[in-house]
Design a protein around this motif. Structure first.
Motif, mmCIF file in Angstrom:
data_model
loop_
_atom_site.group_PDB
_atom_site.id
_atom_site.type_symbol
_atom_site.label_atom_id
_atom_site.label_comp_id
_atom_site.label_asym_id
_atom_site.label_seq_id
_atom_site.Cartn_x
_atom_site.Cartn_y
_atom_site.Cartn_z
ATOM 1 N N ALA A 169 23.183 -1.247 -46.248
ATOM 2 C CA ALA A 169 24.475 -1.708 -45.738
ATOM 3 C C ALA A 169 25.382 -0.524 -45.434
ATOM 4 N N GLY A 170 25.397 0.460 -46.346
ATOM 5 C CA GLY A 170 26.223 1.639 -46.130
ATOM 6 C C GLY A 170 25.787 2.426 -44.912
ATOM 7 N N GLY A 213 30.689 -0.978 -45.597
ATOM 8 C CA GLY A 213 31.001 -0.327 -46.861
ATOM 9 C C GLY A 213 30.571 1.126 -46.848
ATOM 10 N N GLU A 214 30.297 1.653 -48.036
ATOM 11 C CA GLU A 214 29.916 3.052 -48.184
ATOM 12 C C GLU A 214 28.534 3.167 -48.810
ATOM 13 N N MET A 215 27.853 4.233 -48.492
ATOM 14 C CA MET A 215 26.574 4.518 -49.120
ATOM 15 C C MET A 215 26.812 4.806 -50.602
ATOM 16 N N LYS A 243 12.043 6.315 -45.746
ATOM 17 C CA LYS A 243 13.237 5.937 -46.506
ATOM 18 C C LYS A 243 14.184 5.176 -45.582
ATOM 19 N N GLN A 244 14.734 4.067 -46.056
ATOM 20 C CA GLN A 244 15.706 3.276 -45.302
ATOM 21 C C GLN A 244 15.222 3.060 -43.862
ATOM 22 N N PRO A 272 29.737 5.699 -39.806
ATOM 23 C CA PRO A 272 30.867 5.986 -40.699
ATOM 24 C C PRO A 272 31.123 4.817 -41.654
ATOM 25 N N PRO A 273 31.500 5.112 -42.894
ATOM 26 C CA PRO A 273 31.790 4.046 -43.862
ATOM 27 C C PRO A 273 32.850 3.076 -43.342
#
Length: 229
Positions: free
Chosen positions: A75-76, A81-83, A170-171, A117-118
């Protein structure tokens, strides 16, 4: 390009590639943007990779907010939101998952994960491409290597060139399959990650391609020309 064309291209991909599941339309609604009227919110919190896998199998269309996204790392990365700090620093992958020999190796890898960006994203829309009621930013196709090969050849049909893949396991479906494609405007190929291989029904024989919507028409047109008869 309008929604009817999007749907037509989606059906052409399914038919030509003989896909067993749908290509998935993904749209990132920027902060302050509006969610399409009448679209339902997903009914349970899931990871982004699970949401993509669910949509490709069930044919559902829905949107998600930050609280609907179970994996805060994904999600981040997509700007919801933020990582989480321990994910961003690589600590989670080094200390908990034991996937790196050093914290530095983990940090270097996570620093290069594509991210927005967050708090730059308000919501994310998901739909099977052939039924989507919106124009996506990215189309995610999950298929076997031959199907991804055909999509690659289709993408090269008009102007040639090469598809440049960048991934680290990853991700994968969030950062590689959506964010990098969204930011760069280029087709991306990725192989999945531990999370997507654990929490979804993506098989060992499948891989992932992300297609920016700006290239969808060319890919679909090329595919019709080279489609195995």
């Amino acid at each position: 390009m309008d929604v009817k064309e999007i749907n037509k291209y989606g059906q052409e991909l399914v038919d030509c590639l003989k896909l067993k599941t749908s290509p998935v339309a993904v749209k990132l609604i920027p902060k302050g943007g509006e969610i399409p009227e009448g679209m339902k919110e997903v009914d349970e919190a899931m990871r982004h990779c699970q949401l993509v896998d669910r949509v490709r199998r069930t044919g559902e269309e829905f949107y998600t907010l930050i609280d609907d996204q179970m994996c805060k790392g994904g999600a981040g990365a997509m700007g919801l939101g933020e990582m989480p700090p321990k994910v961003a620093s690589g600590e989670f992958y080094f200390n908990k998952l034991k996937q790196f020999s050093t914290q530095g190796a983990a940090r270097r890898t996570l620093e290069r994960v594509p991210k927005l960006p967050p708090h730059s994203t308000e919501a994310i829309l998901y739909s099977p491409l052939e039924k989507a009621t919106f124009i996506p930013d990215v189309v995610v196709v999950i298929g076997n290597p031959k199907q991804i090969m055909l999509l690659t050849q289709a993408a090269m049909y008009k102007t040639g060139g090469r598809v440049e893949a960048s991934f680290a396991g990853k991700q994968s479906l969030c950062s590689d399959g959506v964010v990098n494609v969204y930011k760069e405007g280029k087709i991306g190929v990725t192989v999945g990650c531990s999370g997507s291989r654990t929490y979804t029904k993506i098989s060992e024989e499948e891989m992932i391609m992300g297609i920016p919507v700006e290239l969808l028409a060319d890919v679909a047109t090329g595919l019709k020309e080279i489609c195995p008869k």
